[in-house]
Each structure stands twice: as structure tokens, then as C-alpha cells.
Design an enzyme around this catalytic site. Structure first.
Site, PDB file in Angstrom:
ATOM      1  N   ASN A 209      -3.427  31.691   5.811  1.00  0.00           N
ATOM      2  CA  ASN A 209      -4.828  31.437   5.461  1.00  0.00           C
ATOM      3  C   ASN A 209      -5.547  32.773   5.280  1.00  0.00           C
ATOM      4  O   ASN A 209      -4.933  33.829   5.346  1.00  0.00           O
ATOM      5  CB  ASN A 209      -5.496  30.584   6.545  1.00  0.00           C
ATOM      6  N   LYS A 288      16.010  32.873  -0.939  1.00  0.00           N
ATOM      7  CA  LYS A 288      14.782  32.620  -1.713  1.00  0.00           C
ATOM      8  C   LYS A 288      14.922  31.303  -2.497  1.00  0.00           C
ATOM      9  O   LYS A 288      15.945  31.085  -3.180  1.00  0.00           O
ATOM     10  CB  LYS A 288      14.574  33.791  -2.680  1.00  0.00           C
ATOM     11  N   PHE A 321     -13.055  28.600  18.493  1.00  0.00           N
ATOM     12  CA  PHE A 321     -13.812  28.638  17.251  1.00  0.00           C
ATOM     13  C   PHE A 321     -13.501  27.340  16.511  1.00  0.00           C
ATOM     14  O   PHE A 321     -12.406  26.790  16.668  1.00  0.00           O
ATOM     15  CB  PHE A 321     -13.380  29.828  16.382  1.00  0.00           C
ATOM     16  N   LYS A 335     -13.674  18.980  18.940  1.00  0.00           N
ATOM     17  CA  LYS A 335     -12.695  19.987  19.404  1.00  0.00           C
ATOM     18  C   LYS A 335     -12.999  20.407  20.833  1.00  0.00           C
ATOM     19  O   LYS A 335     -12.089  20.635  21.634  1.00  0.00           O
ATOM     20  CB  LYS A 335     -12.697  21.203  18.470  1.00  0.00           C
TER      21      LYS A 335
END
Ligand code: PMT
Length: 397
Positions: A209, A288, A321, A335
Site C-alpha cells: 500500500n 517469476k 489508527f 475497530k
């Protein structure tokens, strides 16, 4: 550090360019900085650099026109702390022997050491640093109560490798902060997680991310500046870890989980700013993956680190967070309950200046009693300090 008055003295060495960065960091911390340069320092860096960074004229001349003849005394009475960086062998000799033949050395002579700490950051060639005259001058100054920022070993401007390299601006900043006192987090251990995690698909690709690590590193820096022992577990970022933190780089969520579990029994506060991948590919290809028409990936759940810590919580204060793109407070509150958190930093990552890969953030704090506090846009370091202030209040009950 807010409002502290600091004189930065710059004597004539190539490390003067690093002092400009140190001044920038001090100003960012909220300090008022007054630069005082020697004539030879001005051969290395223009006074304009320092006057631009500090917003104040640079003093360098003991007898300048339009300047009171007592400028050295006025300057000596002003600061909470003086740092000379770089301090050359010649400048160190002058301070050690009470010479006052220019403005900076005269100011140092006029500062009352018992009221205002003086830090000297030596920077010179290794042979000069090991010269007996320099060694004895440094020992004399140490005995008299001057604080010496002992130089590091490394590559020197002259091309040699050895002792004599001035400490980095971040390290000098950390020393200045420590000099002001033990800090309100002295005796506490704070575990911070930061950055993204990476979950490999094959040897060349991964899922991840946009987290840069800035928020977590700012938290680690702030807690360390305030005297905490800081354990920073970080996914891959391009940031330098703050000085004085125990740094553990990891790649995957499972590596972060293992380390967080290991340290958890010893910590007082956990702040999980990391953006942990919730899923990882079920299989990691050994070679790969080759192009085809379409590729189906099966993802499996990663451990929810914070949720697991929440189950094991005893004395620890847990801060999570919540990075959201919609229904911020609803998700953040969910949360808080599910992960058994004491405080949640709700982060709407769609807002400009907030969230991933920015120097700033805009957040709301959710408290256990249902209260919500909204913070305006501010730097991640400022937010980190505000958050530490709130944590202190919550823990006091
Ligand atoms: O790194 P920057 O570029 O500075 O960006 C900062 C940030 C946006 C990453 C940061 O401010 C932030 O919001 N971090 C949390 C991102 C996140 O993963 O949020 P979440 O809502 O998915 O997770 C909630 C909490 O659980 C977080 O504290 C997270 O660390 C934790 N978690 C999540 C998943 C998981 N498997 N384990 C966890 O511990």
C-alpha cells in the site's frame, strides 16, 4: 522544544553545511534560533543561508556598525542553550583557554555555564582529533561542564576514513532535546509500528500500500525526544530511523506480528501507525509468474496484529489508527471495540493533506468514553506530540 531559545555558533569547517540542516530541524521543532558565525565559517556557508532559515540576521562581527557595543553580552543573556557546530580544533582551543578574539568566542566566554548548557560538536580530521593538544582541550572542557557531541567515525571531507566526523543534524537535535531534561516520557517503553508491509506474489512482485512510514516515524521521534525508550518496527520505507530508537525493519505482516508479540510484555504503550496488509497470496511462486490471459490469485488473511495484542492486553495502553475512505467514525469505533483499544486515531485518507505519503495529517481522536476530538491540518511531528499529550492524560485516568 517549543519556544526554546538557542544560539547556534558556526565555526569554520566543512561540516558547517550540516549545521544549516540542524537549524532547520530546530526551527521546525518550534525553537527560536540565533546564528552566530566566525569569519572562517562564512567562507564555507553564506550567512544568508542561516538568516533565511532562522528569520533573524546572523551576527558575526564584534564591532559592527549600528550594533550596541555590548552585543556579546546581550547575546550571552538570551539563550536557553548554546551549541557550536562545527567546533573546529582552533575554536575548541580558544574556548578551553578563555580567548575571546571574535564575536562567537566572546559570547561563549560571557555565557553563564551554570544557567545555560553549552554543547560543542567537534569536527576535524582524525589526526587533528587525536592530537594531544586537542584531546587535552576537550578533556578540560568536559571537566568544566561543557557537553561534547563526540564525533563519529566515517568518511571525512579530506578523503580519510576515521574519527572526527561531526554528528548528523538529527543526532545533534536528539542531544539538544536530551540536554533540556529527561522528558515527560522518561521510564516508559513505547512500541511504534510504521510503514507498509509487503506480501510477495513471486520473487519480483508483491502486494502493498501507499504508506511512507512518515506518521509512524514522527511518533517514534516524538516519543524518543520526550525520553521514552522507543521500539520501532517498520515495514519497508525510504526513511532514516530517528536516532536513539531501537529499530527493527520487517517486510511482511507476519514478521511484524512476531516482533510485536515478542516485545509486547515489556511495553507500556503501543501505537500502531503501520498500514498492515490484511491479506497475503496463499501461494508465493518460486519463479517469476509469466504473462497469460488472466491471473487468479487466492488471498488468505494475515493475522490482525492489533486485535491479537488487544486480546493479550494487561497494563499496556493500545492506540490504533483507522485509515478509512468512508464512514470514518463508524468504522473507527468498530475497530476500537473489536481490537480492545484505548484510543483510535481516525484518519480519512481521502482528504488533501491527510493520510498516506504526506508531511501533514488531519485526524480525529476517538476516546473510550465516546468522546471525539477533531484536529486541524498539522505536521505529522506536531500531531505525534499532540497524540502523546492525549495519551498521558488518558493514562492518568
Ligand atoms: O505512513 P504514512 O505515509 O505517513 O501514512 C500514514 C498512515 C495513513 C498509514 C497512518 O496514518 C494510518 O492511518 N495507519 C493505519 C493504516 C491502517 O492499516 O489502518 P486499518 O484501518 O487498516 O487498521 C486499523 C489498525 O489495525 C491500524 O492501527 C493497523 O496498524 C492495525 N492492523 C491492521 C491490519 C492488521 N492485519 N494488523 C494490524 O495491526
Amino acid at each position: 522544544m517549543q519556544g526554546k531559545k538557542i544560539i547556534v555558533g558556526i565555526s569554520g569547517g566543512i561540516a558547517a553545511y550540516k549545521s544549516a540542516e540542524m537549524v532547520r530541524l530546530l526551527v521546525k521543532e518550534g525553537c527560536s534560533v540565533q546564528a552566530v558565525m566566525t569569519a572562517s565559517a562564512m567562507s564555507f556557508v553564506a550567512p544568508l543561508t542561516f538568516s533565511t532559515l532562522t528569520g533573524r540576521p546572523v551576527y558575526h562581527d564584534l564591532f559592527a556598525e549600528r550594533q550596541a557595543s555590548t552585543v556579546h553580552i546581550d547575546l550571552a543573556r538570551w539563550p536557553d542553550l548554546v551549541i557550536v557546530a562545527p567546533a573546529t580544533a582552533n575554536f575548541i582551543a580558544k574556548v578551553a583557554h578563555g580567548l575571546a578574539d571574535d564575536l562567537l568566542s566572546t559570547v561563549l566566554l560571557a555565557v553563564r555555564l551554570e544557567e545555560c548548557p553549552i554543547i560543542l560538536a567537534p569536527a576535524m580530521n582524525t589526526a587533528m582529533f587525536h592530537n594531544w593538544a586537542v584531546k587535552e582541550n576537550l578533556a578540560l572542557l568536559r571537566r568544566r561542564g561543557y557537553i561534547l557531541a563526540d564525533p563519529a567515525s566515517g568518511e571525512l571531507a579530506c578523503g580519510e576514513v576515521g574519527e572526527g566526523r561531526m554528528l548528523e543534524p538529527e543526532q545533534l537535535l536528539a542531544l539538544i532535546v536530551r540536554t533540556f531534561g529527561p522528558g515527560d516520557y522518561a521510564g516508559e517503553t513505547v512500541l511504534v509500528t510504521a510503514g507498509p508491509t509487503r506480501e510477495a506474489l513471486d520473487p519480483v512482485r508483491y502486494l502493498s500500500n501507499h504508506s511512507s512510514g512518515r506518521m509512524g516515524y514522527a511518533l517514534a521521534r516524538a516519543a524518543s525526544q520526550r525520553g521514552a525508550r522507543v521500539i520501532l518496527i517498520s515495514g519497508p520505507t525510504s526513511l532514516e530511523p530517528p536516532p536513539d530508537v531501537e529499530f527493527y525493519p520487517v517486510t511482511t505482516a507476519r514478521e511484524m506480528f512476531a516482533l510485536a508479540l515478542k516485545f509486547f510484555p515489556d511495553v507500556d504503550i503501543v501505537i500502531k501507525a503501520a498500514a498492515v496488509a490484511d491479506y497475503r497470496p496463499e501461494l508465493q511462486a518460486e519463479q517469476k509468474i509469466k504473462k497469460g490471459e488472466a491471473l487468479e490469485l487466492k488471498l488468505v488473511r494475515n493475522p490482525d496484529i492489533l486485535e491479537e495484542l488487544g486480546k493479550r492486553k494487561e497494563k499496556q495502553f493500545l492506540v490504533g489508527f483507522a485509515a478509512e475512505t468512508a464512514e470514518l467514525l463508524t468504522h473507527a469505533r468498530e475497530k476500537m471495540e473489536r481490537k480492545n483499544l484505548d484510543l483510535v486515531v481516525a484518519n480519512d485518507v481521502t482528504r488533501e493533506g491527510a493520510g498516506f505519503n504526506t508531511e501533514t495529517n488531519i485526524v480525529q481522536l476517538l476516546y473510550r468514553d465516546g468522546g471525539v476530538e477533531e484536529f486541524p491540518l498539522m505536521s505529522k511531528l506536531e500531531l505525534a506530540h499532540q497524540l502523546l499529550d492525549r495519551i498521558k492524560v488518558c493514562r492518568r485516568g
